[in-house]
Structure formats: C-alpha cells, structure tokens
Design a protein around this motif. Structure first.
Motif, mmCIF file in Angstrom:
data_model
loop_
_atom_site.group_PDB
_atom_site.id
_atom_site.type_symbol
_atom_site.label_atom_id
_atom_site.label_comp_id
_atom_site.label_asym_id
_atom_site.label_seq_id
_atom_site.Cartn_x
_atom_site.Cartn_y
_atom_site.Cartn_z
ATOM 1 N N UNK A 237 0.849 -1.186 0.000
ATOM 2 C CA UNK A 237 0.000 0.000 0.000
ATOM 3 C C UNK A 237 0.883 1.233 0.000
ATOM 4 N N UNK A 238 0.333 2.325 -0.519
ATOM 5 C CA UNK A 238 1.103 3.563 -0.640
ATOM 6 C C UNK A 238 0.417 4.691 0.119
ATOM 7 N N UNK A 239 1.220 5.565 0.719
ATOM 8 C CA UNK A 239 0.735 6.676 1.524
ATOM 9 C C UNK A 239 1.608 7.898 1.261
ATOM 10 N N UNK A 240 0.991 9.057 1.243
ATOM 11 C CA UNK A 240 1.741 10.305 1.173
ATOM 12 C C UNK A 240 2.192 10.671 2.582
ATOM 13 N N UNK A 241 3.439 11.051 2.725
ATOM 14 C CA UNK A 241 3.971 11.366 4.056
ATOM 15 C C UNK A 241 4.372 12.831 4.145
ATOM 16 N N UNK A 242 4.440 13.310 5.389
ATOM 17 C CA UNK A 242 4.973 14.634 5.651
ATOM 18 C C UNK A 242 3.990 15.766 5.510
ATOM 19 N N UNK A 243 2.708 15.465 5.268
ATOM 20 C CA UNK A 243 1.736 16.550 5.102
ATOM 21 C C UNK A 243 0.496 16.347 5.962
ATOM 22 N N UNK A 244 0.554 15.428 6.926
ATOM 23 C CA UNK A 244 -0.584 15.183 7.787
ATOM 24 C C UNK A 244 -1.568 14.161 7.249
ATOM 25 N N UNK A 245 -1.286 13.570 6.097
ATOM 26 C CA UNK A 245 -2.166 12.536 5.556
ATOM 27 C C UNK A 245 -2.147 11.293 6.431
ATOM 28 N N UNK A 246 -0.968 10.918 6.905
ATOM 29 C CA UNK A 246 -0.821 9.773 7.791
ATOM 30 C C UNK A 246 -0.689 10.264 9.231
ATOM 31 N N UNK A 247 -0.705 9.340 10.171
ATOM 32 C CA UNK A 247 -0.568 9.734 11.571
ATOM 33 C C UNK A 247 0.811 10.353 11.818
ATOM 34 N N UNK A 248 0.891 11.146 12.864
ATOM 35 C CA UNK A 248 2.103 11.894 13.169
ATOM 36 C C UNK A 248 3.314 10.976 13.370
ATOM 37 N N UNK A 249 3.096 9.814 13.962
ATOM 38 C CA UNK A 249 4.203 8.887 14.192
ATOM 39 C C UNK A 249 4.854 8.410 12.909
ATOM 40 N N UNK A 250 4.043 8.151 11.881
ATOM 41 C CA UNK A 250 4.613 7.736 10.597
ATOM 42 C C UNK A 250 5.431 8.865 9.979
ATOM 43 N N UNK A 251 4.895 10.077 10.010
ATOM 44 C CA UNK A 251 5.666 11.200 9.472
ATOM 45 C C UNK A 251 7.002 11.342 10.198
ATOM 46 N N UNK A 252 6.969 11.250 11.529
ATOM 47 C CA UNK A 252 8.190 11.444 12.318
ATOM 48 C C UNK A 252 9.211 10.340 12.061
ATOM 49 N N UNK A 253 8.733 9.098 11.907
ATOM 50 C CA UNK A 253 9.647 7.969 11.783
ATOM 51 C C UNK A 253 10.155 7.756 10.365
ATOM 52 N N UNK A 254 9.365 8.109 9.336
ATOM 53 C CA UNK A 254 9.691 7.706 7.978
ATOM 54 C C UNK A 254 10.300 8.797 7.114
ATOM 55 N N UNK A 255 10.012 10.056 7.398
ATOM 56 C CA UNK A 255 10.649 11.117 6.618
ATOM 57 C C UNK A 255 12.154 11.078 6.862
#
Length: 299
Positions: A237-255
């Motif tokens: 599955x694909x998700x856009x990161x870094x813009x609030x689309x996913x939960x904050x933890x994913x943005x923090x861990x994956x960017x």
C-alpha cells in the motif's frame, strides 16, 4: 497508516500516458506532452464509440504488471461527452502519483493496465458498463463515458518486502525475514514516541510530500492484537507522508529514512489517533501502537 479509514483517490481508475502529439489510433484524438507530465489532449467532435477502446502510445521496458500488483501512476480522467469533456480527476492536482491495485480496479481499467510495462503510456475510452456502472461517484453520471491517460511509473509486486534483519526496541522484538513477526512484552508501554531503523536501505531518503510504497503491520500494545497489516495479502500500500495525511508517528519515523529500510516504531496516542482513537480498527484513545514498516519505494 492514514489518520482515518484508508480511502483511495476518487477513481480506482488509471491508464498509461505517452508520446508527444500522438494520434490515438481509432479513437481519433491526440495526446501530447512528455511521459510523466500532465498530458495535452485534443478531443474530436462527438461522443466516443460505444465499446471499450484501449491504445498504448508508448511501450516501456520495465517490469510487467500482473494481478495483485500495485501500479504507481500519473493520470488524468475526463468525462468524454463531446461538449466540454471535463476533467474529473487527476494525480497532478494532488501533487503526487497515485497507487492502483491491478485486479481491484474498474473493469475497463483492469483490462487497460494488466500486462503493461513500466514506462508505458496508455489511453482508454471506457463506456459506463466497463466503468462505474449505475453507482458512480459524485461528478460522474451513470451514462457518462470516461477517458483516461495514464503513465506507469512503477510496479510493485505481491509479496514485495525488504527482507530485513530483526531487532528490538523497548522490549518489542521483531524477527528477520520477508514477513517479520512482532513480539510485545507483558509490560506497560513507554510514554513517549520511539522509532528505530532495523535495516537501513541504500535508496534515496524519503522526503515530505512523497508517496511511499510500503508493507506494514500495526499492533495494539495493550491487547497484543494486530489491527491492520499488508503482509497477509501480500499487496503493498502507498501513503503520502509529511503533510498530515498519515498519523504523526509515521511522518516522524519515515521522513528521511532511505528507501529499502525496515522501521520499527512505538506510537503513543498523541502520535497516533489521539483521544478519539479509531473505532473502526478497535483502537481506543489511550492505546499505544506498534508498527513495523518496510519502505519499498518513494515517488
């Protein structure tokens, strides 16, 4: 993991896009523009033919798409009515490519995508019975003919995985291999957010605003219950990161994590779904979550 229920783009539709100033066979229209860029379409007068029409304008040399694969594409979708032929959806308007599961699309789109190769541009004129039929989304009528231009940027096959090493974080243990197993200790979770790269890939670092292709598993710490996972079905599955689309933890861990990495994270409510939780997944507002994520690609 999105903030709420995972919802695909407006259309489960797609196609492949192609050359410059190319006449699209018996469709009697022209599609211009570079591969991967917004196409320039010149529609002929009148409505399209009543049956499904597909044409490959450019043939790529990359991997071939099969059932259960995920295609990463740039696309535009129009209602072809012989009047304004209005645009109804486009990945270019979102700022990132889209992910489409082959075998799970509209009938006409599945026929257009199946067997195509990465680097191809395909167009399709899709009659209602090969599209949404009698229950279309807002903006599309049940009798509307559709027209798509799709550039295939990437293909990610069922079962794709980092096959990384195992590791641990705050007592949570993750096995190695293509499909990791997660073991959570019989103890209270930590209060703060934590993450660890278990296997570091050699690809480019993931950037905010990109579309990440992933395999993942999410577990509720307190009940040791898996609430969402891609590995059982095998389809990424694909998700856009870094813009609030996913939960904050994913943005923090994956960017910033290189493509090809496996990441373990412990996500307290403030970095997950907050006080409301996520009832559809059985997540309470006090639940801490554990994720293992394989970063397969970034677009």
């Amino acid at each position: 993991m999105r903030r709420r229920t995972i919802v695909p783009p407006l259309v489960s539709l797609l196609l492949l896009a192609g050359c410059t100033s190319t006449t699209a066979g018996d469709l009697d229209l022209k599609v211009g523009g570079a591969f991967g860029a917004r196409p320039e379409i010149v529609f002929p007068g009148g409505r399209p033919a009543a049956d499904l029409r597909i044409d490959e304008l450019t043939t790529g040399k990359g991997s071939r798409l099969g059932d259960d694969d995920v295609a990463i594409v740039q696309y535009t979708a129009h209602v072809w009515d012989g009047r304004d032929n209005r645009l109804v959806d486009s990945s270019f308007n979102r700022g990132t490519p889209a992910a489409f599961p082959v075998g799970g699309l509209l009938p006409g789109l599945d026929r257009a995508l199946r067997g195509r190769t990465v680097g191809s541009r395909v167009i399709a004129a899709i009659p209602p019975e090969q599209g949404f039929g009698t229950n279309p989304p807002r903006g599309i009528g049940p009798e509307d003919d559709l027209f798509y231009v799709v550039d295939i940027l990437g293909a990610h096959h069922k079962g794709a995985s980092v096959e990384g090493l195992g590791g641990s974080l705050e007592g949570v243990r993750v096995s190695g291999g293509a499909r990791p197993e997660v073991s959570i200790p019989d103890a209270a979770p930590p209060h703060g957010f934590e993450s660890r790269v278990l296997a570091r890939g050699d690809g480019s670092p993931a950037q905010a605003g990109q579309l990440l292709v992933t395999q993942y598993e999410g577990t509720i710490w307190e009940r040791r219950r898996v609430f969402d996972a891609t590995w059982p079905a095998g389809r990424p599955k694909a998700f856009k990161i870094g813009d609030g689309t996913v939960i904050k933890g994913w943005d923090k861990a994956l960017v910033g994590v290189p493509v090809g990495s496996r990441v373990l994270m412990i996500v307290p409510p403030a970095y997950g779904y907050g006080a409301p939780g996520h009832p559809a997944y059985g997540i309470k507002g006090t639940d801490t979550l554990v994720f293992v994520v394989d970063v397969l690609a970034a677009y």
